[in-house]
Structure formats: C-alpha cells, structure tokens
Write a protein that holds these residues in place. Structure first.
Motif, PDB file in Angstrom:
ATOM      1  N   ARG A  60       0.856  -1.182   0.000  1.00 55.75           N
ATOM      2  CA  ARG A  60       0.000   0.000   0.000  1.00 55.75           C
ATOM      3  C   ARG A  60       0.897   1.238   0.000  1.00 55.75           C
ATOM      4  NH1 ARG A  60      -1.999  -2.634   4.565  1.00 55.75           N
ATOM      5  NH2 ARG A  60      -1.222  -0.862   5.786  1.00 55.75           N
ATOM      6  N   ALA A  61       0.317   2.385  -0.308  1.00 62.41           N
ATOM      7  CA  ALA A  61       1.107   3.612  -0.363  1.00 62.41           C
ATOM      8  C   ALA A  61       1.753   3.915   0.984  1.00 62.41           C
ATOM      9  CB  ALA A  61       0.219   4.783  -0.801  1.00 62.41           C
ATOM     10  N   ASP A  62       1.015   3.672   2.078  1.00 61.57           N
ATOM     11  CA  ASP A  62       1.586   3.952   3.395  1.00 61.57           C
ATOM     12  C   ASP A  62       2.701   2.972   3.743  1.00 61.57           C
ATOM     13  OD1 ASP A  62      -0.681   2.051   3.551  1.00 61.57           O
ATOM     14  OD2 ASP A  62      -0.182   1.982   5.686  1.00 61.57           O
ATOM     15  N   GLU A  63       2.588   1.721   3.252  1.00 62.18           N
ATOM     16  CA  GLU A  63       3.642   0.739   3.487  1.00 62.18           C
ATOM     17  C   GLU A  63       4.902   1.094   2.705  1.00 62.18           C
ATOM     18  OE1 GLU A  63       0.985  -3.281   4.423  1.00 62.18           O
ATOM     19  OE2 GLU A  63       1.533  -2.781   2.348  1.00 62.18           O
ATOM     20  N   THR A  89       4.672  -2.632  -7.290  1.00 62.43           N
ATOM     21  CA  THR A  89       4.032  -1.609  -6.464  1.00 62.43           C
ATOM     22  C   THR A  89       3.977  -0.264  -7.195  1.00 62.43           C
ATOM     23  OG1 THR A  89       4.738  -2.685  -4.408  1.00 62.43           O
ATOM     24  CG2 THR A  89       4.209  -0.336  -4.286  1.00 62.43           C
ATOM     25  N   GLU A 145       5.820   4.097   1.892  1.00 63.88           N
ATOM     26  CA  GLU A 145       6.419   5.226   2.606  1.00 63.88           C
ATOM     27  C   GLU A 145       7.156   4.755   3.855  1.00 63.88           C
ATOM     28  OE1 GLU A 145       5.084   9.452   4.721  1.00 63.88           O
ATOM     29  OE2 GLU A 145       3.630   8.251   3.598  1.00 63.88           O
ATOM     30  N   ALA A 146       6.553   3.787   4.579  1.00 65.63           N
ATOM     31  CA  ALA A 146       7.185   3.263   5.787  1.00 65.63           C
ATOM     32  C   ALA A 146       8.472   2.517   5.461  1.00 65.63           C
ATOM     33  CB  ALA A 146       6.216   2.342   6.526  1.00 65.63           C
ATOM     34  N   VAL A 196       8.583  -3.233   8.222  1.00 65.69           N
ATOM     35  CA  VAL A 196       7.255  -2.631   8.001  1.00 65.69           C
ATOM     36  C   VAL A 196       6.191  -3.621   8.468  1.00 65.69           C
ATOM     37  CG1 VAL A 196       5.674  -1.639   6.308  1.00 65.69           C
ATOM     38  CG2 VAL A 196       8.163  -1.381   6.005  1.00 65.69           C
ATOM     39  N   TYR A 210      11.329   2.564  -6.211  1.00 65.59           N
ATOM     40  CA  TYR A 210       9.894   2.818  -6.071  1.00 65.59           C
ATOM     41  C   TYR A 210       9.432   3.957  -6.984  1.00 65.59           C
ATOM     42  CZ  TYR A 210       5.456   4.228  -3.949  1.00 65.59           C
ATOM     43  OH  TYR A 210       4.145   4.584  -3.738  1.00 65.59           O
ATOM     44  N   ARG A 243      11.073   5.151   4.873  1.00 63.35           N
ATOM     45  CA  ARG A 243      11.328   5.855   6.126  1.00 63.35           C
ATOM     46  C   ARG A 243      12.192   5.024   7.073  1.00 63.35           C
ATOM     47  NH1 ARG A 243       6.450   7.090   7.156  1.00 63.35           N
ATOM     48  NH2 ARG A 243       5.988   5.390   8.599  1.00 63.35           N
ATOM     49  N   HIS A 281       0.494   1.633  -8.214  1.00 68.35           N
ATOM     50  CA  HIS A 281       0.178   2.962  -7.683  1.00 68.35           C
ATOM     51  C   HIS A 281       0.016   3.987  -8.806  1.00 68.35           C
ATOM     52  CE1 HIS A 281       1.938   1.897  -3.459  1.00 68.35           C
ATOM     53  NE2 HIS A 281       0.865   1.207  -3.791  1.00 68.35           N
TER      54      HIS A 281
END
Length: 328
Positions: free
Chosen positions: A141-144, A279, A146-147, A265, A174, A150, A283
């Motif tokens: 997912r987009a939040d994954e 991914t 990003e994590a 993650v 990515y 990060r 997206h």
C-alpha cells in the motif's frame, strides 16, 4: 570440436534445473550444436547473459531428452519428441510457467535450426504450450511503501555512505519501477538531475528515459554529494551505486536490502525489488496514469504484460468494495 566454455556449461546445468548435468550425456555433435547456438544468441541476437543462460539451459535439457530417446542427430527432432519432452516435465511436477517457458525456448531453437538449414522443417512451429497462470503479484500500500523508505532513512541518519546509498536505491526503485538489473547497471551520467529523468538500458538493450520525483532526487543528490565519495575507490568507474568495496553493487545486495527493510514494516508482504516494481506500476494506475504510459515507463515490449497490473488494481478495488459495501 567446438565446445562450450566450461563456465558456461556449469551455468547451463544450473539453468536447466534438472538432476545431473544434461551436457554430460550429450553426443559430440549435440555439444557442438549447443556451442553454435550459444554463439548465435550472444553474437547475432545480442541477448543479455541471463537470457542466454536460460535458453541454453532449456535447450540442453531438450537435447538430453533426445539422447535418452536414442536421438543423436538433430535432423531426427520432430514434433512428437518435443511434445514428449513437455509431457515428461508435466508428469514430474513442473509448473505451467516453467513448461510454457521451455516450450518457447524449444520453438526459438527449432526455428534457428530450420533457418540455418540443419533441419528440413520446423517442428516447433506446431508446438503448443500451456497457458501460464496469471498470479497477482503482492504489492505494498502507499503507506507501506512510505514506511519502507522511512525505515531505511532512519538508519541513514548517522550519515554512513551505505545508509545514504540504501535510501537512494529504495527511492529510485519505487519512484521509477525499474528492474533491479537496470538499477545496478546505471552509471552516474545516466542521471539527468535537471530534468529529473534517468536513462535506463532495459531488456533487449532498449534504452528509455524514466522520470523520478523530488524525494528520489533529494536522495540521489545526497548520495552523489556525500555517500558515493565515501565508497569510491580507484576501480569504481562510472557506476552509480557502489558496494562496500567500492565496486559496482550487485543484484544480490539490492535484493537483501529490500527484504531487510520490508521486514521493518508491520504487516507488509515480503517482496523484493521486483515487488517494488509491481508496487510502482499499481500505484501509477491507481493514481490515474494510462496503460500506455505505464507500459513505456516499465519498458514492456507488449501491452499485455502491463495489463496484468489492471487485474491487480481491480482485485484491490473488489476487496475494498466487499469490505465496505453493505450489500457486497
């Protein structure tokens, strides 16, 4: 006798993924033939080393099967023999994907035999193959996503060259959806910082330009300004990404990096660099990019390959619908 190089023969055995080295049971004419075919793949078709190894492995396996049937002259190769080879793989539990790939390798090989006058007709032209199962690749997912980046950035806060490099590689994978082989093959001058595009040499040595965003640009700038000078040695050459010894980084190191960072993650599927490619494509399509643009960005020769990602996005949409709609 013209024989394959020993190092190549070893790789052929590995690529064939069958018990024992297939070339050991081949007759002398068959070994010579395999050597001629290798030169054709390398010199005339200019295929990538990995593709050459795959073709040689599959053809070596086919010739070994011929030998077991008492066929030691390629002129005796017929459609029945090709079908019996595929049938044997099916009975030994080979996947549809493997059988389909080997059927393709056989067709390419017999077409070359016919074109070069080694056989009177091309039996591979009538050879069918099972349809491959289209499996939906796992994606973040987009939040994954990003994590993931990060977590690498947190480890790079100490300013070590390796940490800075890892963030830049993850950001670029990515941001662009390029293959891991394309990533490790990049040189410094393949990065156009002004236009924010990277020049990529893809499959079939086809060149394409892929844009990347501001976060990837910042990570690349930091790597080139701070990180890369800390790893560069006399023999580094123009390679964009360097390993700990200062040489061009290899694909295994990049795969290890992605798997390590994915483990940080919570709940994310265990994917490698190709999963980041999936991914990125997913997206892009979910964000409204058209299929042709994504095809060009990924370097797919066929639009049918890119269409797999529409199944991924549709599947995700269906799951969201089933979870949210009261009458799903």
């Amino acid at each position: 006798m013209t024989a394959l190089r020993p190092s190549t023969l070893g790789r052929v055995s590995e690529a064939a993924s069958d018990p024992g080295p297939p070339e050991a049971g081949l007759s002398e004419p068959m070994v010579r033939l395999l050597g001629d075919y290798e030169r054709h793949l390398v010199s005339e078709r200019d295929l990538a080393p990995h593709t050459v190894r795959a073709y040689l492995g599959d053809v070596s396996c086919l010739l070994d099967h011929c030998g077991r049937l008492g066929i030691h002259d390629v002129a005796e190769l017929d459609l029945r023999t090709l079908r019996s080879w595929l049938a044997k793989m099916q009975t030994t539990g080979r996947s549809r994907t493997t059988i389909a790939r080997r059927a393709t390798a056989a067709r390419v090989f017999t077409a070359w035999l016919h074109r070069t006058g080694r056989i009177p007709t091309d039996p591979g032209a009538a050879l069918g193959s099972p349809k491959k199962h289209k499996t939906l690749p796992p994606v973040l997912r987009a939040d994954e996503a990003e994590a993931l980046i990060r977590s690498a950035a947190d480890l790079a806060d100490d300013g070590t060259p390796v940490g800075i490099r890892d963030v830049a590689m993850l950001e670029l994978l990515y941001a662009t959806g390029i293959r891991v082989g394309e990533l490790v093959g990049l040189d410094v001058d393949d990065i156009d910082d002004g236009r924010r595009v990277v020049r990529v040499l893809g499959k079939g040595r086809k060149e394409r330009s892929v844009p990347y965003g501001t976060p990837a640009g910042r990570a690349l700038d930091r790597w080139l300004d701070v990180g890369r000078p800390g790893l560069r040695v006399e023999g580094s050459g123009p390679a964009l990404f360097l390993g700990v010894r200062g040489r061009r980084i290899d694909q295994r190191a990049v795969r290890d990096l992605v798997h390590r960072r994915i483990a940080d993650v919570p709940g994310a599927p265990d994917i490698g660099p190709h999963g980041l490619r999936h991914t990125a494509a997913t997206h892009l399509l979910e964000g409204g990019a058209d299929l042709r643009s994504v095809q060009e960005l990924l370097g797919h020769a066929s639009l049918a390959t890119t269409q797999l990602y529409t199944h991924v996005t549709t599947d995700r949409l269906r799951k969201a619908y089933q979870q949210a709609h009261p009458r799903a």
